[in-house]
Write a protein that holds these residues in place. Structure first.
Motif, PDB file in Angstrom:
ATOM      1  N   ARG A  58       0.815  -1.222   0.000  1.00 23.71           N
ATOM      2  CA  ARG A  58       0.000   0.000   0.000  1.00 23.71           C
ATOM      3  C   ARG A  58       0.848   1.272   0.000  1.00 23.71           C
ATOM      4  NH1 ARG A  58      -5.051   0.282   0.244  1.00 23.71           N
ATOM      5  NH2 ARG A  58      -4.907   2.279   1.306  1.00 23.71           N
ATOM      6  N   HIS A  91       5.152  -0.977   9.049  1.00 24.57           N
ATOM      7  CA  HIS A  91       3.842  -1.632   9.167  1.00 24.57           C
ATOM      8  C   HIS A  91       3.816  -2.758  10.204  1.00 24.57           C
ATOM      9  CE1 HIS A  91       0.834  -4.700   8.056  1.00 24.57           C
ATOM     10  NE2 HIS A  91       0.043  -3.656   8.104  1.00 24.57           N
ATOM     11  N   ARG A  95       1.492  -2.615  13.503  1.00 22.70           N
ATOM     12  CA  ARG A  95       0.427  -3.617  13.573  1.00 22.70           C
ATOM     13  C   ARG A  95       0.649  -4.537  14.772  1.00 22.70           C
ATOM     14  NH1 ARG A  95      -3.511  -6.184   9.666  1.00 22.70           N
ATOM     15  NH2 ARG A  95      -3.817  -8.251  10.516  1.00 22.70           N
ATOM     16  N   ARG A 286      -2.942  -1.191  -4.707  1.00 23.10           N
ATOM     17  CA  ARG A 286      -1.615  -1.694  -4.354  1.00 23.10           C
ATOM     18  C   ARG A 286      -0.597  -1.124  -5.334  1.00 23.10           C
ATOM     19  NH1 ARG A 286      -3.959  -3.071  -0.476  1.00 23.10           N
ATOM     20  NH2 ARG A 286      -3.833  -5.003   0.705  1.00 23.10           N
ATOM     21  N   SER A 336     -13.959  -9.518   1.624  1.00 27.61           N
ATOM     22  CA  SER A 336     -14.497  -8.301   2.227  1.00 27.61           C
ATOM     23  C   SER A 336     -13.570  -7.680   3.271  1.00 27.61           C
ATOM     24  CB  SER A 336     -15.859  -8.590   2.858  1.00 27.61           C
ATOM     25  OG  SER A 336     -16.708  -9.073   1.866  1.00 27.61           O
ATOM     26  N   HIS A 342      -2.244  -6.869   5.332  1.00 31.61           N
ATOM     27  CA  HIS A 342      -3.150  -5.806   5.800  1.00 31.61           C
ATOM     28  C   HIS A 342      -4.534  -6.337   6.168  1.00 31.61           C
ATOM     29  CE1 HIS A 342      -0.550  -2.343   5.034  1.00 31.61           C
ATOM     30  NE2 HIS A 342      -0.079  -3.050   4.023  1.00 31.61           N
ATOM     31  N   CYS A 344      -7.842  -7.166   7.709  1.00 29.98           N
ATOM     32  CA  CYS A 344      -8.529  -6.298   8.675  1.00 29.98           C
ATOM     33  C   CYS A 344      -8.342  -6.759  10.126  1.00 29.98           C
ATOM     34  CB  CYS A 344     -10.012  -6.274   8.326  1.00 29.98           C
ATOM     35  SG  CYS A 344     -10.968  -5.328   9.505  1.00 29.98           S
TER      36      CYS A 344
HETATM   37  C1  HEM Z   1      -8.033  -3.081   7.171  1.00 28.02           C
HETATM   38  C2  HEM Z   1     -12.561  -4.145   5.813  1.00 28.02           C
HETATM   39  C3  HEM Z   1     -14.178  -3.323  10.318  1.00 28.02           C
HETATM   40  C4  HEM Z   1      -9.725  -1.874  11.554  1.00 28.02           C
HETATM   41  C5  HEM Z   1      -9.115  -3.488   6.445  1.00 28.02           C
HETATM   42  C6  HEM Z   1      -9.057  -3.944   5.073  1.00 28.02           C
HETATM   43  C7  HEM Z   1     -10.325  -4.225   4.690  1.00 28.02           C
HETATM   44  C8  HEM Z   1     -11.195  -3.960   5.817  1.00 28.02           C
HETATM   45  C9  HEM Z   1     -10.780  -4.699   3.316  1.00 28.02           C
HETATM   46  C10 HEM Z   1      -7.770  -4.157   4.244  1.00 28.02           C
HETATM   47  C11 HEM Z   1      -7.473  -3.042   3.285  1.00 28.02           C
HETATM   48  C12 HEM Z   1      -6.325  -3.411   2.348  1.00 28.02           C
HETATM   49  O1  HEM Z   1      -5.905  -4.564   2.273  1.00 28.02           O
HETATM   50  O2  HEM Z   1      -5.824  -2.506   1.644  1.00 28.02           O
HETATM   51  C13 HEM Z   1     -13.384  -3.993   6.916  1.00 28.02           C
HETATM   52  C14 HEM Z   1     -14.810  -4.283   6.916  1.00 28.02           C
HETATM   53  C15 HEM Z   1     -15.263  -4.048   8.189  1.00 28.02           C
HETATM   54  C16 HEM Z   1     -14.129  -3.612   8.980  1.00 28.02           C
HETATM   55  C17 HEM Z   1     -15.599  -4.760   5.700  1.00 28.02           C
HETATM   56  C18 HEM Z   1     -16.647  -4.195   8.753  1.00 28.02           C
HETATM   57  C19 HEM Z   1     -17.546  -5.050   8.301  1.00 28.02           C
HETATM   58  C20 HEM Z   1     -13.097  -2.923  11.064  1.00 28.02           C
HETATM   59  C21 HEM Z   1     -13.112  -2.682  12.486  1.00 28.02           C
HETATM   60  C22 HEM Z   1     -11.854  -2.240  12.819  1.00 28.02           C
HETATM   61  C23 HEM Z   1     -11.051  -2.242  11.621  1.00 28.02           C
HETATM   62  C24 HEM Z   1     -14.320  -2.913  13.396  1.00 28.02           C
HETATM   63  C25 HEM Z   1     -11.277  -1.819  14.148  1.00 28.02           C
HETATM   64  C26 HEM Z   1     -11.876  -1.739  15.278  1.00 28.02           C
HETATM   65  C27 HEM Z   1      -8.917  -2.044  10.464  1.00 28.02           C
HETATM   66  C28 HEM Z   1      -7.503  -1.679  10.453  1.00 28.02           C
HETATM   67  C29 HEM Z   1      -7.009  -2.034   9.191  1.00 28.02           C
HETATM   68  C30 HEM Z   1      -8.132  -2.600   8.449  1.00 28.02           C
HETATM   69  C31 HEM Z   1      -6.713  -1.046  11.582  1.00 28.02           C
HETATM   70  C32 HEM Z   1      -5.577  -1.851   8.686  1.00 28.02           C
HETATM   71  C33 HEM Z   1      -4.787  -3.126   8.879  1.00 28.02           C
HETATM   72  C34 HEM Z   1      -3.396  -3.031   8.306  1.00 28.02           C
HETATM   73  O3  HEM Z   1      -3.103  -2.147   7.490  1.00 28.02           O
HETATM   74  O4  HEM Z   1      -2.562  -3.867   8.691  1.00 28.02           O
HETATM   75  N1  HEM Z   1     -10.427  -3.517   6.876  1.00 28.02           N
HETATM   76  N2  HEM Z   1     -13.024  -3.577   8.161  1.00 28.02           N
HETATM   77  N3  HEM Z   1     -11.835  -2.660  10.582  1.00 28.02           N
HETATM   78  N4  HEM Z   1      -9.260  -2.593   9.254  1.00 28.02           N
HETATM   79 FE1  HEM Z   1     -11.120  -3.175   8.753  1.00 28.02          FE
END
Ligand code: HEM
Length: 393
Positions: A58, A91, A95, A286, A336, A342, A344
């Motif tokens: 990213r 990262h 993380r 990406r 999803s 990365h 979620c």
């Molecule tokens: C990363 C989806 C809920 C925190 C991501 C990514 C996706 C995603 C697709 C990856 C993005 C990528 O690969 O470029 C979702 C969906 C959610 C959700 C669909 C709900 C249905 C949450 C919640 C939290 C959260 C509840 C925290 C309390 C994060 C964080 C990342 C992330 C911190 C970054 C991880 C990293 O870069 O290592 N999310 N998310 N997300 N999400 Fe979620």
């Protein structure tokens, strides 16, 4: 590679991007999306491979970084510390620190609270027609993320407003007005978090912010700026997508008459299927760091590629009749929540919110019905409803 033209702000497309995705997939794993000037991965195979391949990431390569206009500096100063925008070595460090505090014990401990909030919100549903998005879907995630971080729940309105304004920075064709609002929201959010982090530093509690601070003080060097950005990322990511995953799930269940499957036993399969069928986040990009061949396409360092999660989830090569919603479909890995480095962090929390809230909603409101066909908000990447008008006599 076939070239496609589709404005991401076309109202018809925003309401239903899936026919466009079908055309892209019919042309192969990759297509060129003219309006974004980007190569897009549309098949499940290509999206999954790219999410997991460390030759892609990213973080914007140095020679691709564009000068940041002065008026946007406050926004990008915050984004500069976001784990979502970084790769090795920063990262995994960021993380790792967050994961140390974001334990499954802490997440599971929120289950009784999700249940109580759900009941409380249903107790207060108005009679006649009302908007389930604001009365239900929006409230659960924002209250839960406030409790998780230890931020006062009375702040939920401000948090929603800040977060909604910041999200507009990712809108295709954003205006100067949107940028100014996003920057103002960022400045207010940062000021609030800075003060709050200092409070927690002086008086630690049993919350995630205190846990992140102590992880910092154990010598793992989470700077104050990193701490603030991480809290903002968790607050924004932690509710924005979850709100829309609840809204989209309720809409899908009602439209397909799948209420009977929304039981404690059926909910895991059903909620995964709603996430596959109509996910809240549709596009992440990406950058390529070294030459790589993915599904027969060769990428060169500096190439940017868009991953269409909503398209990958409907791919008939992975899911039989991928375009059809099947409440009892065997759970298979959908994209999803992303995958790989990365993946979620909040997936277990978001899944728990859906799996607790939905069966309570449908068992307490067996007559819940759509009042009109709900419309999606006009922001393509964040595929969520403007409102969800229902009746629940
Ligand atoms: C990363 C989806 C809920 C925190 C991501 C990514 C996706 C995603 C697709 C990856 C993005 C990528 O690969 O470029 C979702 C969906 C959610 C959700 C669909 C709900 C249905 C949450 C919640 C939290 C959260 C509840 C925290 C309390 C994060 C964080 C990342 C992330 C911190 C970054 C991880 C990293 O870069 O290592 N999310 N998310 N997300 N999400 Fe979620």
């Amino acid at each position: 590679m076939q070239k496609f033209t589709q404005s991401p702000t076309d109202p018809e497309f925003v309401q239903n991007p899936y026919p466009f995705y079908e055309r892209l997939r019919a042309a192969g794993d990759f297509a060129f999306w003219d309006d974004y000037n980007l190569t897009c991965a549309s098949s499940h195979q290509a999206v999954s491979a790219l999410l997991r391949d460390r030759r892609f990431g990213r973080e914007v390569p140095e020679d691709k970084r564009k000068p940041i206009p002065d008026h946007l500096t406050p926004f990008y100063d915050v984004e500069a510390h976001s784990m979502l925008e970084l790769e090795r070595p920063r990262h995994p460090r960021l993380r790792g620190l967050v994961m140390r505090a974001f334990t499954s014990r802490r997440i599971k401990g929120l289950a009784p609270e999700i249940e109580a909030i759900t009941h409380d919100l249903i107790d207060n549903f108005p009679s006649g027609e009302f908007d389930l998005l604001t009365a239900f879907a929006q409230k659960i995630p924002v209250i839960i993320i406030c409790r998780l971080l230890g931020v006062p729940e009375t702040m939920w309105r401000e948090l929603l407003e800040w977060s909604n304004a910041m999200v507009m920075m990712y809108q295709a064709g954003r205006t100067r007005d949107m940028e100014d609002k996003a920057v103002r929201a960022t400045e207010e959010f940062v000021a609030f978090m800075r003060e709050y982090v200092e409070k927690r530093r002086a008086t630690p509690g049993d919350d995630l912010i205190s846990a992140l601070i102590s992880a910092e003080e154990e010598g793992t060097k989470l700077s104050t700026d990193e701490l603030i950005t991480t809290c903002i990322l968790l607050l924004n990511a932690g509710h924005e997508a979850t709100v829309h995953s609840i809204g989209n799930a309720v809409k899908t269940i009602l439209e397909h008459g799948a209420q009977a499957h929304c039981t404690t036993e059926g909910i895991e399969t059903l909620s995964e299927e709603t996430l596959r069928f109509d996910p809240p986040l549709h596009m992440f990009t990406r950058w390529c760091y070294e030459e790589a061949e993915i599904c027969g396409h060769t990428f060169q360092p500096g190439d940017e590629v868009a991953l269409l999660l909503g398209s990958a989830n409907r791919d008939g090569a992975t899911w039989k009749n991928g375009e059809s919603f099947q409440p009892m479909r065997d759970v298979q890995t959908n994209t999803s929540f992303g995958a790989g480095a990365h993946f979620c962090i909040g997936a277990p929390l978001a899944r728990m919110e859906l799996q607790i809230a939905l069966p309570i909603l449908f068992s307490r409101c067996p007559d819940l019905a759509l009042a009109t066909t709900p419309e999606y908000a006009d922001i393509y990447h964040f595929h969520g409803l403007k409102a969800l008008p229902v009746t629940a006599t």
